[in-house]
Design a protein around this motif. Structure first.
Motif, PDB file in Angstrom:
ATOM      1  N   LEU A   1      58.882  -6.909  82.661  1.00  0.00           N
ATOM      2  CA  LEU A   1      58.555  -8.082  83.479  1.00  0.00           C
ATOM      3  C   LEU A   1      57.538  -8.982  82.784  1.00  0.00           C
ATOM      4  O   LEU A   1      57.602 -10.213  82.902  1.00  0.00           O
ATOM      5  CB  LEU A   1      58.042  -7.646  84.852  1.00  0.00           C
ATOM      6  N   GLU A   2      56.604  -8.404  82.061  1.00  0.00           N
ATOM      7  CA  GLU A   2      55.654  -9.224  81.309  1.00  0.00           C
ATOM      8  C   GLU A   2      56.372 -10.077  80.280  1.00  0.00           C
ATOM      9  O   GLU A   2      56.004 -11.232  80.046  1.00  0.00           O
ATOM     10  CB  GLU A   2      54.607  -8.336  80.635  1.00  0.00           C
ATOM     11  N   ALA A   3      57.404  -9.517  79.668  1.00  0.00           N
ATOM     12  CA  ALA A   3      58.179 -10.277  78.681  1.00  0.00           C
ATOM     13  C   ALA A   3      58.891 -11.461  79.334  1.00  0.00           C
ATOM     14  O   ALA A   3      59.171 -12.466  78.671  1.00  0.00           O
ATOM     15  CB  ALA A   3      59.193  -9.361  78.005  1.00  0.00           C
ATOM     16  N   ARG A   4      59.156 -11.328  80.649  1.00  0.00           N
ATOM     17  CA  ARG A   4      59.794 -12.418  81.397  1.00  0.00           C
ATOM     18  C   ARG A   4      58.775 -13.282  82.123  1.00  0.00           C
ATOM     19  O   ARG A   4      59.129 -14.153  82.903  1.00  0.00           O
ATOM     20  CB  ARG A   4      60.779 -11.827  82.414  1.00  0.00           C
ATOM     21  N   ASP A   5      57.480 -13.021  81.850  1.00  0.00           N
ATOM     22  CA  ASP A   5      56.380 -13.757  82.471  1.00  0.00           C
ATOM     23  C   ASP A   5      56.385 -13.597  83.992  1.00  0.00           C
ATOM     24  O   ASP A   5      56.088 -14.529  84.743  1.00  0.00           O
ATOM     25  CB  ASP A   5      56.436 -15.248  82.110  1.00  0.00           C
ATOM     26  N   VAL A   6      56.707 -12.381  84.446  1.00  0.00           N
ATOM     27  CA  VAL A   6      56.669 -12.038  85.871  1.00  0.00           C
ATOM     28  C   VAL A   6      55.543 -11.038  86.084  1.00  0.00           C
ATOM     29  O   VAL A   6      55.472 -10.005  85.413  1.00  0.00           O
ATOM     30  CB  VAL A   6      58.007 -11.426  86.336  1.00  0.00           C
ATOM     31  N   TYR A   7      54.667 -11.324  87.027  1.00  0.00           N
ATOM     32  CA  TYR A   7      53.507 -10.462  87.258  1.00  0.00           C
ATOM     33  C   TYR A   7      53.940  -9.092  87.749  1.00  0.00           C
ATOM     34  O   TYR A   7      54.768  -8.954  88.657  1.00  0.00           O
ATOM     35  CB  TYR A   7      52.572 -11.097  88.288  1.00  0.00           C
ATOM     36  N   CYS A   8      53.364  -8.037  87.146  1.00  0.00           N
ATOM     37  CA  CYS A   8      53.593  -6.663  87.577  1.00  0.00           C
ATOM     38  C   CYS A   8      52.409  -5.825  87.093  1.00  0.00           C
ATOM     39  O   CYS A   8      52.080  -5.851  85.906  1.00  0.00           O
ATOM     40  CB  CYS A   8      54.906  -6.120  87.009  1.00  0.00           C
ATOM     41  N   ARG A   9      51.774  -5.099  88.021  1.00  0.00           N
ATOM     42  CA  ARG A   9      50.603  -4.304  87.649  1.00  0.00           C
ATOM     43  C   ARG A   9      50.631  -2.983  88.401  1.00  0.00           C
ATOM     44  O   ARG A   9      50.836  -2.953  89.614  1.00  0.00           O
ATOM     45  CB  ARG A   9      49.318  -5.064  87.991  1.00  0.00           C
ATOM     46  N   VAL A  10      50.420  -1.891  87.662  1.00  0.00           N
ATOM     47  CA  VAL A  10      50.304  -0.587  88.297  1.00  0.00           C
ATOM     48  C   VAL A  10      48.965  -0.526  89.026  1.00  0.00           C
ATOM     49  O   VAL A  10      47.920  -0.873  88.463  1.00  0.00           O
ATOM     50  CB  VAL A  10      50.413   0.548  87.262  1.00  0.00           C
ATOM     51  N   ILE A  11      48.986  -0.108  90.290  1.00  0.00           N
ATOM     52  CA  ILE A  11      47.769  -0.047  91.098  1.00  0.00           C
ATOM     53  C   ILE A  11      47.037   1.242  90.775  1.00  0.00           C
ATOM     54  O   ILE A  11      47.553   2.341  90.986  1.00  0.00           O
ATOM     55  CB  ILE A  11      48.096  -0.118  92.592  1.00  0.00           C
ATOM     56  N   LYS A  12      45.842   1.101  90.264  1.00  0.00           N
ATOM     57  CA  LYS A  12      45.046   2.243  89.821  1.00  0.00           C
ATOM     58  C   LYS A  12      44.727   3.176  90.987  1.00  0.00           C
ATOM     59  O   LYS A  12      44.415   2.746  92.091  1.00  0.00           O
ATOM     60  CB  LYS A  12      43.742   1.752  89.185  1.00  0.00           C
TER      61      LYS A  12
END
Length: 451
Positions: free
Chosen positions: A267-278
């Protein structure tokens, strides 16, 4: 100096402007000014009407500056017609993610009602889980255990319940509640469906069981639409599932660490936000199935009652029916996707327009805004806390609630400034507001309210 809430009202815009100018004149004269707290108390209790304005101030200089800006039309305002109809208020209880080291400390020191409620929760958590939530809030970051799920979640639920107690002491009560995942525990207690003891039982037992699946998966927040998220889950071969739909533009995914890491990269490569929640586990997915029997056993003593006000479930997206908050419900709360967006849609459709997030820092106001905008509905979105500005943020939201038609308990807000009768200053300001007075041209440019 502690921040204070300055709030005044009048029966018309012209009278409100006259009143504001009277306050400016009084402050500029500077003679025999009382304490800022007493001044704000007298201002709030000495006027009434649907044309309202409120702001948080730190000093008389600050108050004079904000009064001048208001008279110049530089301050956003809630329209009087909104004040008059007093739109429905929803308390929105966040799940995990709103926490920060240092949260609650300012309120523990300065707000006795908050402190007392925290200590009530603290005793129950000590009984059920063997630690002190108050101590955890006061410990240095390197010594606190707030990175442990079974410590963090009971602490966050306790903080939400204490924030609710403080709001209620100020005269602010919700017309409906909604909770996101863990936030449904405090929502259920606020709605009257669970006693405090039962709510803390759910918080402690639920989080203790979640530790058993720690390391088997996690949650990731994304800016994928629900349809896009479902497509990702379907193409993952079972490694990823949809854990929540927060808004038409944001979702939560659950999965194993390898699958989520690969998704973040894609998703980062597609400029779409995605983050694992710590610090999360893969709740709201098949990973929690192994906890089903033990959770039912741990919560078998619950005796829920029908809620006294609507609780919009984020399991079903509908109001909870009857005494429906028993053990089976909390397994569904843990296992099924969080239908937050659908619940907010239904709240909006029911006429609720004011959404107050009950958390240490706002994390759900953006999804609420996106959901309301998608349905072409208006809304007023307010926090209960912000990092390192706990009292100020609550006072600012209280001012907005006052502008939206709520009637705060001013005596509770200014406990040291209670007066049994109108003071000479109040009488003078009220008399000044009644007298005709030319309004400067600049003051006639009313500012349109901005969300």
């Amino acid at each position: 100096m502690s921040p204070r809430l300055f709030a005044v009202a009048a029966g018309s815009e012209d009278l409100l402007r006259v009143l504001l100018y009277a306050h400016i004149d009084r402050i500029r004269a500077g003679r025999e000014l009382p304490s800022l707290a007493r001044y704000c108390h007298e201002a709030a209790t000495g006027t009434a009407g649907i044309h309202r304005i409120a702001f948080v101030v730190d000093s008389y200089d600050d108050l004079r500056t904000q009064l001048e800006e208001a008279c110049a039309g530089e301050v956003g305002r809630v329209p009087a017609e909104v004040t008059a109809r007093r739109p429905g208020l929803v308390f929105v209880f966040a799940g995990q993610g709103a926490q920060w080291y240092g949260m609650g400390r300012e309120l523990l020191v300065h707000q006795p009602v908050f402190r007392e409620a925290m200590h009530h929760c603290d005793r129950l958590v000590g009984e059920f889980a063997g630690f002190s939530v108050v101590e955890q809030l006061e410990l240095p970051a390197e010594e606190a255990r707030l990175d442990e799920l079974d410590v963090l979640q009971p602490t966050m639920v306790s903080l939400q319940i204490a924030l609710t107690a403080l709001w209620r002491s100020w005269g602010i009560t919700p017309d409906a509640v909604v909770g996101h995942s863990m936030g449904e525990i405090a929502a259920a207690h606020t709605a009257g469906g669970l006693t405090l003891r039962e709510a803390m039982t759910v918080a402690c037992r639920r989080s203790a069981l979640l530790r058993r699946i720690s390391g088997k998966g996690a949650l990731a927040t994304t800016e994928l639409s629900p349809a896009q998220a479902r497509a990702v889950a379907e193409s993952s071969g079972g490694g990823i599932s949809v854990a929540g739909e927060n808004s038409p533009r944001s979702t939560v995914l659950a999965g194993d660490s390898h699958s989520l890491a690969a998704l973040v990269g894609e998703l980062e490569a597609r400029d779409v936000y995605c983050r694992v929640i710590k610090g999360t586990v893969a709740s709201h997915s098949h990973y929690v199935e192994e906890l089903r029997e033990d959770l039912h056993a741990a919560l078998r003593t619950l005796e829920p009652t029908p809620t006294r006000l609507p609780m919009y479930s984020t399991v079903t997206a509908e109001p909870v029916r009857g005494a429906g908050l028993g053990a089976a419900y909390w397994m569904r709360n843990l296992r099924e996707p969080v239908r937050f967006a659908a619940a907010v849609e239904h709240l909006g459709a029911a006429g609720h327009e004011v959404f107050l997030e009950v958390s240490a820092h706002p994390v759900l106001l953006s999804p609420v805004r996106q959901t309301l905008e998608h349905g072409e509905r208006q809304g007023w979105l307010l926090p209960s806390g912000r990092r390192r500005a706990e009292v100020r943020s609550m006072l600012a939201s209280l001012g907005s609630l006052y502008a939206c038609g709520r009637e705060p308990d001013w005596a509770a807000l200014f406990p040291q400034e209670r007066a049994s009768s109108l003071t000479p200053y109040q009488a003078a300001v009220l008399e000044a507001a009644r007298r005709p007075r030319p309004v400067p041209a600049a003051a006639g440019r009313g500012a349109a309210w901005r969300e």
